[in-house]
Design a protein around this motif. Structure first.
Motif, short mmCIF file in Angstrom:
data_model
loop_
_atom_site.label_atom_id
_atom_site.label_comp_id
_atom_site.label_asym_id
_atom_site.label_seq_id
_atom_site.Cartn_x
_atom_site.Cartn_y
_atom_site.Cartn_z
N ALA A 55 37.70 36.56 58.73
CA ALA A 55 38.91 36.07 59.40
C ALA A 55 40.01 35.63 58.44
O ALA A 55 41.17 35.55 58.83
CB ALA A 55 38.54 34.90 60.31
N PHE A 56 39.66 35.35 57.17
CA PHE A 56 40.64 34.82 56.24
C PHE A 56 40.72 35.69 54.99
O PHE A 56 39.78 36.43 54.67
CB PHE A 56 40.26 33.39 55.84
N LEU A 57 41.83 35.57 54.28
CA LEU A 57 41.94 36.22 52.98
C LEU A 57 40.90 35.63 52.04
O LEU A 57 40.60 34.43 52.10
CB LEU A 57 43.34 36.00 52.40
N SER A 58 40.35 36.45 51.17
CA SER A 58 39.29 35.95 50.29
C SER A 58 39.27 36.74 48.99
O SER A 58 39.86 37.82 48.88
CB SER A 58 37.93 36.04 50.97
N THR A 59 38.58 36.17 48.01
CA THR A 59 38.36 36.85 46.74
C THR A 59 36.95 36.58 46.27
O THR A 59 36.43 35.47 46.43
CB THR A 59 39.38 36.39 45.67
N GLY A 60 36.30 37.58 45.70
CA GLY A 60 34.95 37.42 45.22
C GLY A 60 34.88 36.54 43.98
O GLY A 60 35.84 36.44 43.21
N VAL A 61 33.74 35.90 43.81
CA VAL A 61 33.44 35.13 42.60
C VAL A 61 32.24 35.83 41.97
O VAL A 61 31.09 35.51 42.30
CB VAL A 61 33.12 33.66 42.90
N PRO A 62 32.46 36.81 41.11
CA PRO A 62 31.37 37.66 40.63
C PRO A 62 30.19 36.86 40.07
O PRO A 62 30.38 35.89 39.33
CB PRO A 62 32.04 38.50 39.54
N ARG A 63 29.00 37.27 40.45
CA ARG A 63 27.80 36.59 39.98
C ARG A 63 27.37 37.12 38.62
O ARG A 63 26.39 36.64 38.03
CB ARG A 63 26.66 36.75 40.98
N GLY A 64 28.08 38.10 38.08
CA GLY A 64 27.72 38.68 36.80
C GLY A 64 26.65 39.75 36.96
O GLY A 64 26.14 39.99 38.05
N ASP A 65 26.32 40.39 35.85
CA ASP A 65 25.33 41.47 35.92
C ASP A 65 23.96 41.05 35.43
O ASP A 65 23.07 41.88 35.22
CB ASP A 65 25.82 42.69 35.11
N GLY A 66 23.77 39.75 35.26
CA GLY A 66 22.46 39.26 34.84
C GLY A 66 21.47 39.25 35.99
O GLY A 66 21.86 39.37 37.16
N ARG A 239 44.36 31.13 33.93
CA ARG A 239 43.43 32.05 34.59
C ARG A 239 43.14 31.58 36.01
O ARG A 239 43.20 30.39 36.32
CB ARG A 239 42.13 32.13 33.81
N PRO A 240 42.79 32.51 36.91
CA PRO A 240 42.41 32.13 38.27
C PRO A 240 41.09 31.35 38.28
O PRO A 240 40.20 31.61 37.46
CB PRO A 240 42.22 33.48 38.98
N ILE A 241 40.97 30.43 39.22
CA ILE A 241 39.76 29.63 39.33
C ILE A 241 38.54 30.50 39.59
O ILE A 241 37.46 30.27 39.03
CB ILE A 241 39.89 28.60 40.48
N ALA A 242 38.66 31.51 40.45
CA ALA A 242 37.50 32.36 40.77
C ALA A 242 36.93 33.00 39.51
O ALA A 242 35.70 33.06 39.34
CB ALA A 242 37.90 33.43 41.79
N ASP A 243 37.79 33.46 38.62
CA ASP A 243 37.32 34.09 37.37
C ASP A 243 36.64 33.06 36.47
O ASP A 243 35.59 33.33 35.88
CB ASP A 243 38.48 34.73 36.63
N LEU A 244 37.26 31.90 36.34
CA LEU A 244 36.69 30.85 35.49
C LEU A 244 35.34 30.38 36.02
O LEU A 244 34.37 30.24 35.26
CB LEU A 244 37.65 29.66 35.42
N LEU A 245 35.27 30.13 37.33
CA LEU A 245 34.02 29.64 37.90
C LEU A 245 32.93 30.69 37.76
O LEU A 245 31.77 30.37 37.48
CB LEU A 245 34.21 29.27 39.38
N SER A 246 33.29 31.95 37.97
CA SER A 246 32.33 33.04 37.80
C SER A 246 31.75 33.05 36.40
O SER A 246 30.53 33.07 36.21
CB SER A 246 33.01 34.38 38.10
N GLY A 254 22.60 32.67 37.81
CA GLY A 254 21.77 33.76 38.29
C GLY A 254 21.58 33.73 39.80
O GLY A 254 20.47 33.82 40.31
N LEU A 255 22.68 33.61 40.54
CA LEU A 255 22.61 33.49 41.99
C LEU A 255 22.02 34.75 42.64
O LEU A 255 22.07 35.84 42.08
CB LEU A 255 24.01 33.25 42.58
N GLU A 256 21.53 34.56 43.85
CA GLU A 256 20.99 35.69 44.61
C GLU A 256 22.08 36.53 45.26
O GLU A 256 21.89 37.73 45.50
CB GLU A 256 20.02 35.17 45.69
N HIS A 257 23.20 35.89 45.59
CA HIS A 257 24.28 36.58 46.30
C HIS A 257 25.60 36.33 45.58
O HIS A 257 25.76 35.34 44.86
CB HIS A 257 24.38 36.08 47.74
#
Length: 387
Positions: A55-66, A239-246, A254-257
């Motif tokens: 329902a809302f605009l969103s952006t992914g917070v990549p969990r990385g490739d680990g 930098r964007p927060i999503a990138d920094l937090l990621s 090492g999140l599952e999702h």
């Protein structure tokens, strides 16, 4: 006459096409605005809280490739009988309990499941606190006592001019902001409409002009303070927060999702409440905090920062719940007892002394009623002491 009729007919067709084009152009905005107005209604709230990105605009917070760092399972524990009644009364959708880093209880309710990415609401604030701690430690942010305008100059001349980073971390900016979720004209609901209609959160914060107290002198929970924390972080790093937090928090865990943030119309993360994770991943974050910032051989954030940020340092009223740097400290808390908390019943409760982490999500439309918050804390303490 015929030429007039033809001209009129053409005009009607042109107007109809124009109206149709505007309708299509605005369709997404109308959809998001309607989502805001129906977000908390009884028959939709559970599903909405697990599908905010629809329902809302969103952006992914990549969990990385680990690889995923699995939370181990311990012996399944039977919780106190009072928990069942609490789950029903508080419209709980998920409950994950860790003891010494192992899952000892995990259950999902009301048709939800382990893979649901659930809205954090204000639990997101505690994630941002960790990011601030890292940036203070590495010198990217000079200190907690720098004025917020040093890194967010667009706030000059407004209500936040004169407030420090420490002030906004502690919710003691003194800025007037009405956080009444039940009043459609309140600041918090106006802010929700800005988000839904693709507006700019930075401009919303900069447009605030009124204060009720000098910065640092009086505590009052105003969520827009956390957005200002985010402005400082973005200004200091570029930098964007999503990138920094990621990069600095999410990938190392090492999140599952793969989590995501809700955003405003220019892609700015809704850091004060727009993070979406699975309940098990909320528990994983809590376990890292419980371990003093240490996770899988890596110090994600210093233990000194965790201890400082979870101390009741804000100028809250005596005898009332305490507040640190975007963390809550319950009344009568033992050493190492604190929590992240969001509206409608979202919690990460941590008791470091007992090695207990409890992550729970809910869709509790009565969360603001007298005694509800205290009852939630009582249940968490009952669970913790029984393990």
């Amino acid at each position: 006459m015929r030429s007039i009729l033809k001209w009129a007919l053409r005009l009607i067709v042109v107007l109809a096409l124009a109206i149709g084009a505007v309708g299509i152009w605005k369709q997404e905005e109308i959809k998001r605005l309607w989502a805001v107005r129906t977000l908390f209604i009884e028959e939709k709230i559970v599903g909405n809280f697990s599908n905010m990105g629809a329902a809302f605009l969103s952006t992914g917070v990549p969990r990385g490739d680990g690889p995923t760092v699995d939370l181990p399972y311990g012996a399944e524990t039977e919780l106190p009988a009072s928990v069942d009644a609490w789950v029903k009364a508080r419209n709980v959708t998920a409950l994950v309990v860790l003891k010494d880093g192992q899952i000892v209880f995990e259950e999902y309710y009301q048709g939800t499941g382990a893979d649901d990415l659930r809205i954090s609401w204000s639990m997101a604030k505690s994630f941002l606190s960790v990011l601030v701690g890292q940036l203070i430690e590495d010198g990217t942010i000079e200190s907690l006592d720098v004025p917020v305008t040093q890194y967010a100059p667009m706030l000059k001349g407004g209500a936040y001019d004169g407030a420090s980073l420490r002030d906004v971390l502690q919710m003691s900016s003194g800025v007037v902001f009405d956080e009444d979720y039940l009043d459609q004209s309140s600041d918090i609901n106006r802010m929700g409409r800005v988000l839904a209609l693709g507006g700019k959160m930075d401009a919303f914060a900069a447009d605030l002009t009124e204060s009720f107290a000098a910065p640092g002198t009086q505590w009052q929970y105003v969520s827009i303070d956390t957005h200002v924390v985010g402005m400082v972080v973005r200004g200091a790093t570029g930098r964007p927060i999503a990138d920094l937090l990621s990069e600095r928090v999410i990938a190392p865990l090492g999140l599952e999702h793969t989590p995501y943030y809700l955003t405003d119309g220019v892609g700015t993360a809704f850091v004060l409440g727009g993070l979406n994770l699975s309940t098990r991943d909320y528990a994983r974050f809590g376990q890292m905090i419980a371990q003093g910032g240490h996770w899988q051989g890596r110090q994600i954030v210093s233990e000194d920062w965790i201890e400082a940020s979870t101390m009741p340092s804000a100028p809250t009223a005596e005898g009332k719940i305490g507040y640190g740097y975007q963390w809550w400290i319950p009344v009568g808390a033992a050493e190492g007892e604190f929590m992240a908390r969001g509206i409608y019943g979202q919690y990460i409760y941590i008791d470091r002394r007992r090695g207990v982490v409890i992550a729970t999500n809910a869709a509790d439309r009565k969360f603001r009623e007298a005694g509800v918050a205290d009852a939630n804390i009582a249940i968490f303490r009952e669970i913790a002491t029984g393990l």
